[in-house]
Design a protein around this motif. Structure first.
Motif, mmCIF file in Angstrom:
data_model
loop_
_atom_site.group_PDB
_atom_site.id
_atom_site.type_symbol
_atom_site.label_atom_id
_atom_site.label_comp_id
_atom_site.label_asym_id
_atom_site.label_seq_id
_atom_site.Cartn_x
_atom_site.Cartn_y
_atom_site.Cartn_z
ATOM 1 N N ILE A 40 9.841 -7.700 -15.123
ATOM 2 C CA ILE A 40 9.995 -7.121 -13.790
ATOM 3 C C ILE A 40 11.234 -6.232 -13.808
ATOM 4 C CG2 ILE A 40 10.312 -7.590 -11.343
ATOM 5 C CD1 ILE A 40 9.038 -10.339 -11.837
ATOM 6 N N SER A 41 11.037 -4.967 -13.439
ATOM 7 C CA SER A 41 12.164 -4.039 -13.409
ATOM 8 C C SER A 41 12.113 -3.210 -12.141
ATOM 9 C CB SER A 41 12.156 -3.132 -14.644
ATOM 10 O OG SER A 41 10.987 -2.354 -14.657
ATOM 11 N N GLY A 42 13.242 -2.622 -11.797
ATOM 12 C CA GLY A 42 13.318 -1.812 -10.595
ATOM 13 C C GLY A 42 13.942 -0.468 -10.882
ATOM 14 N N SER A 43 13.420 0.537 -10.239
ATOM 15 C CA SER A 43 13.976 1.881 -10.329
ATOM 16 C C SER A 43 14.402 2.261 -8.916
ATOM 17 C CB SER A 43 12.914 2.841 -10.852
ATOM 18 O OG SER A 43 13.371 4.156 -10.794
ATOM 19 N N ASN A 44 15.680 2.456 -8.704
ATOM 20 C CA ASN A 44 16.250 2.671 -7.366
ATOM 21 C C ASN A 44 16.093 1.412 -6.511
ATOM 22 O OD1 ASN A 44 17.346 5.178 -7.486
ATOM 23 N ND2 ASN A 44 15.731 6.193 -6.342
ATOM 24 N N TYR A 45 15.906 0.280 -7.123
ATOM 25 C CA TYR A 45 15.690 -0.965 -6.408
ATOM 26 C C TYR A 45 16.281 -2.104 -7.215
ATOM 27 C CZ TYR A 45 13.217 -4.912 -4.271
ATOM 28 O OH TYR A 45 12.908 -6.099 -3.663
ATOM 29 N N LYS A 46 17.058 -2.955 -6.552
ATOM 30 C CA LYS A 46 17.630 -4.126 -7.207
ATOM 31 C C LYS A 46 16.660 -5.289 -7.015
ATOM 32 C CE LYS A 46 21.622 -7.147 -7.277
ATOM 33 N NZ LYS A 46 20.876 -8.388 -7.081
ATOM 34 N N VAL A 47 16.146 -5.813 -8.106
ATOM 35 C CA VAL A 47 15.160 -6.892 -8.058
ATOM 36 C C VAL A 47 15.882 -8.184 -7.677
ATOM 37 C CG1 VAL A 47 13.449 -8.191 -9.356
ATOM 38 C CG2 VAL A 47 13.741 -5.760 -9.789
ATOM 39 N N GLU A 48 15.485 -8.763 -6.557
ATOM 40 C CA GLU A 48 16.093 -9.997 -6.081
ATOM 41 C C GLU A 48 15.410 -11.205 -6.699
ATOM 42 O OE1 GLU A 48 15.668 -9.799 -1.885
ATOM 43 O OE2 GLU A 48 16.954 -8.031 -1.699
ATOM 44 N N GLU A 49 16.093 -12.322 -6.675
ATOM 45 C CA GLU A 49 15.577 -13.560 -7.254
ATOM 46 C C GLU A 49 14.301 -14.028 -6.539
ATOM 47 O OE1 GLU A 49 15.457 -16.712 -9.891
ATOM 48 O OE2 GLU A 49 16.881 -15.059 -9.902
ATOM 49 N N SER A 50 14.279 -13.904 -5.217
ATOM 50 C CA SER A 50 13.103 -14.353 -4.459
ATOM 51 C C SER A 50 11.874 -13.509 -4.790
ATOM 52 C CB SER A 50 13.384 -14.304 -2.956
ATOM 53 O OG SER A 50 13.694 -12.986 -2.557
ATOM 54 N N PHE A 51 12.055 -12.192 -4.931
ATOM 55 C CA PHE A 51 10.935 -11.329 -5.298
ATOM 56 C C PHE A 51 10.463 -11.636 -6.713
ATOM 57 C CE2 PHE A 51 9.400 -7.447 -7.383
ATOM 58 C CZ PHE A 51 8.244 -7.273 -6.645
ATOM 59 N N GLN A 52 11.399 -11.890 -7.605
ATOM 60 C CA GLN A 52 11.040 -12.181 -8.993
ATOM 61 C C GLN A 52 10.203 -13.465 -9.074
ATOM 62 O OE1 GLN A 52 14.403 -12.108 -11.555
ATOM 63 N NE2 GLN A 52 13.171 -12.078 -13.402
ATOM 64 N N LYS A 53 10.585 -14.490 -8.332
ATOM 65 C CA LYS A 53 9.819 -15.741 -8.329
ATOM 66 C C LYS A 53 8.428 -15.532 -7.730
ATOM 67 C CE LYS A 53 13.560 -19.093 -8.047
ATOM 68 N NZ LYS A 53 14.196 -20.131 -7.214
ATOM 69 N N TYR A 54 8.370 -14.783 -6.636
ATOM 70 C CA TYR A 54 7.094 -14.547 -5.960
ATOM 71 C C TYR A 54 6.143 -13.747 -6.838
ATOM 72 C CZ TYR A 54 3.870 -13.453 -2.169
ATOM 73 O OH TYR A 54 2.752 -13.342 -1.390
ATOM 74 N N ALA A 55 6.659 -12.688 -7.449
ATOM 75 C CA ALA A 55 5.820 -11.851 -8.312
ATOM 76 C C ALA A 55 5.353 -12.629 -9.536
ATOM 77 C CB ALA A 55 6.584 -10.600 -8.726
ATOM 78 N N THR A 56 6.216 -13.437 -10.111
ATOM 79 C CA THR A 56 5.840 -14.242 -11.273
ATOM 80 C C THR A 56 4.747 -15.236 -10.905
ATOM 81 O OG1 THR A 56 8.079 -14.037 -12.145
ATOM 82 C CG2 THR A 56 6.724 -15.789 -13.050
ATOM 83 N N LYS A 57 4.853 -15.816 -9.731
ATOM 84 C CA LYS A 57 3.847 -16.787 -9.278
ATOM 85 C C LYS A 57 2.501 -16.117 -9.039
ATOM 86 C CE LYS A 57 2.925 -19.713 -5.298
ATOM 87 N NZ LYS A 57 3.404 -20.108 -3.980
ATOM 88 N N ARG A 58 2.493 -14.989 -8.345
ATOM 89 C CA ARG A 58 1.237 -14.329 -7.967
ATOM 90 C C ARG A 58 0.559 -13.648 -9.157
ATOM 91 N NH1 ARG A 58 -0.486 -15.847 -2.896
ATOM 92 N NH2 ARG A 58 -1.495 -13.861 -2.646
ATOM 93 N N ILE A 59 1.303 -12.911 -9.950
ATOM 94 C CA ILE A 59 0.720 -12.196 -11.085
ATOM 95 C C ILE A 59 0.471 -13.154 -12.246
ATOM 96 C CG2 ILE A 59 1.068 -10.301 -12.723
ATOM 97 C CD1 ILE A 59 0.573 -9.413 -9.805
#
Length: 120
Positions: A7-26
């Motif tokens: 998970i990476s971000g361009s012009n966006y700082k990847v937050e811990e909550s988003f990282q957990k959510y994306a890992t769970k869903r994908i």
């Protein structure tokens, strides 16, 4: 669960909550993949913040590399990153099911259609 998710971000700082959510869903999309290719799937998620005149939007793209050279990808633009992941999950589910039907010949056969077929 898909083990390798970048998970990476361009012009966006990847937050811990988003990282957990994306890992769970994908990560749970591996249940739709053929058995032989579940182990070596690599998923890449890129979140880009796009400044618009009427508000900020996020462009989210997901690419899943399946062994055998197949890449399944989806892209969406949304005002909420969490909602974008949900939309991409639905898009990828359909693409994975189509891929599975193409690669497994026994899934192409429809036993219900055989019941209504006329014999000559």
């Amino acid at each position: 669960m898909i083990e390798k998710i970048d998970i990476s971000g361009s012009n966006y700082k990847v937050e811990e909550s988003f990282q957990k959510y994306a890992t769970k869903r994908i990560g749970k999309l591996d249940r739709y993949l053929p058995r032989g290719s579940k182990k070596d799937v690599v998923a890449k998620i890129v979140v880009t913040e796009v400044n618009r005149s009427h508000g900020n939007k996020y462009e989210i793209s997901v690419a899943m590399e399946i062994p055998g050279g197949k890449v399944i990808a989806a892209k969406d633009e949304c005002s909420n990153v969490f909602a974008g992941i949900d939309i991409l999950e639905a898009k990828l589910t359909g693409q994975i099911r189509r891929y599975k039907i193409e690669t497994n010949p026994h899934l192409r056969k429809n036993p219900i259609l055989r019941l209504f077929r006329r014999e000559k």
